[in-house]
Scaffold this active site. Structure first.
Site, PDB file in Angstrom:
ATOM      1  N   HIS A  29       0.666  -1.572  -0.173  1.00 32.12           N
ATOM      2  CA  HIS A  29       0.233  -0.075  -0.111  1.00 32.12           C
ATOM      3  C   HIS A  29       0.789   0.997  -0.293  1.00 32.12           C
ATOM      4  CE1 HIS A  29      -4.089   2.723   0.988  1.00 32.12           C
ATOM      5  NE2 HIS A  29      -2.990   2.864   1.745  1.00 32.12           N
ATOM      6  N   GLU A  30       1.708   0.985   1.151  1.00 31.21           N
ATOM      7  CA  GLU A  30       2.491   2.685   1.034  1.00 31.21           C
ATOM      8  C   GLU A  30       3.737   2.394   0.160  1.00 31.21           C
ATOM      9  OE1 GLU A  30       1.926   4.837   2.906  1.00 31.21           O
ATOM     10  OE2 GLU A  30       0.339   3.117   4.026  1.00 31.21           O
TER      11      GLU A  30
END
Length: 227
Positions: A29-30
């Site tokens: 995600h990041e």
């Protein structure tokens, strides 16, 4: 052991599967935020070493501890300077939506892999009950959590990605009023995810929607394989 079971949000025997799932989900995600921000001309995340799939640079210790104890937490947010984008609002939306979409992709891939294991007889061939249970538990948690994170992060309240997406999509004439609401929306967000009676109208429906997504994709892949 009993103390840990009482302290932790999740059953201790499921803890390794939750941690593995969250390491993968949060890291991808990041990384997705950082990757697209760098691609669009903002080197901020790259200079901080965030354009990587190394989970240690994306994790926040307090966020992980709270996740295990309270059931909610966070990773380290990727800093993004939209002023470096040639089209700040459009590219800002893409960078923001990249994180949730990465969780959607992980959920779909997890579903596909598990359906393939079932369809090609791998699951039936496993005779070790503990191994079979572990595989089923991992894929069950992995798919459900990633579909949940996809939906959860699209909620238009800070500090979630949905808020940043809405912020970039709103007409500039409305941004002033929108910003005034921001200080209260954080408080509303905390109430919605912390207070158990309110969770029935927020977290519970999201889990149900995540489960429906898993079942829908599973059926689709089963049909695709001719089952």
């Amino acid at each position: 052991m009993e103390f840990l079971n009482q302290l932790l949000r999740y059953p201790i025997e499921q803890l390794p599967f939750y941690l593995t799932t969250l390491v993968i989900a949060f890291t991808v995600h990041e990384f997705s935020h950082a990757y697209f921000a760098n691609k669009f001309g903002d080197p901020t995340a790259k200079m901080l070493g965030r354009v990587t799939l190394n989970p240690t640079v994306h994790f926040d210790l307090l966020g992980i501890i709270l996740l295990l104890i309270a059931g909610f937490g966070w990773a380290r947010p990727v800093p993004v300077n939209r002023a470096n984008f040639s089209k700040p609002r459009l590219m800002g939306v893409i960078v923001s939506v990249a994180g949730p979409l990465s969780n959607l992709v992980l959920g779909v891939l997890g579903t596909l892999i598990y359906v393939m294991l079932v369809q090609f007889g791998v699951i039936d061939a496993i005779t070790n009950d503990k191994l079979l249970e572990a595989i089923k538990m991992f894929f069950g948690l992995f798919t459900l959590m990633n579909f949940f994170l996809f939906l959860f992060n699209l909620i238009p309240l800070p500090p979630l990605d949905g808020y940043r997406i809405l912020e970039d999509l709103l007409p500039r004439s409305m941004l002033g009023s929108f910003k005034k609401f921001e200080q209260w929306s954080m408080f509303i967000f905390l109430l919605l995810i912390v207070v158990p009676p309110l969770q029935r109208y927020t977290i519970t429906p999201l889990y149900q929607a995540a489960r429906s997504m898993y079942l829908s994709f599973a059926r689709f892949f089963l049909v695709l394989f001719g089952a």
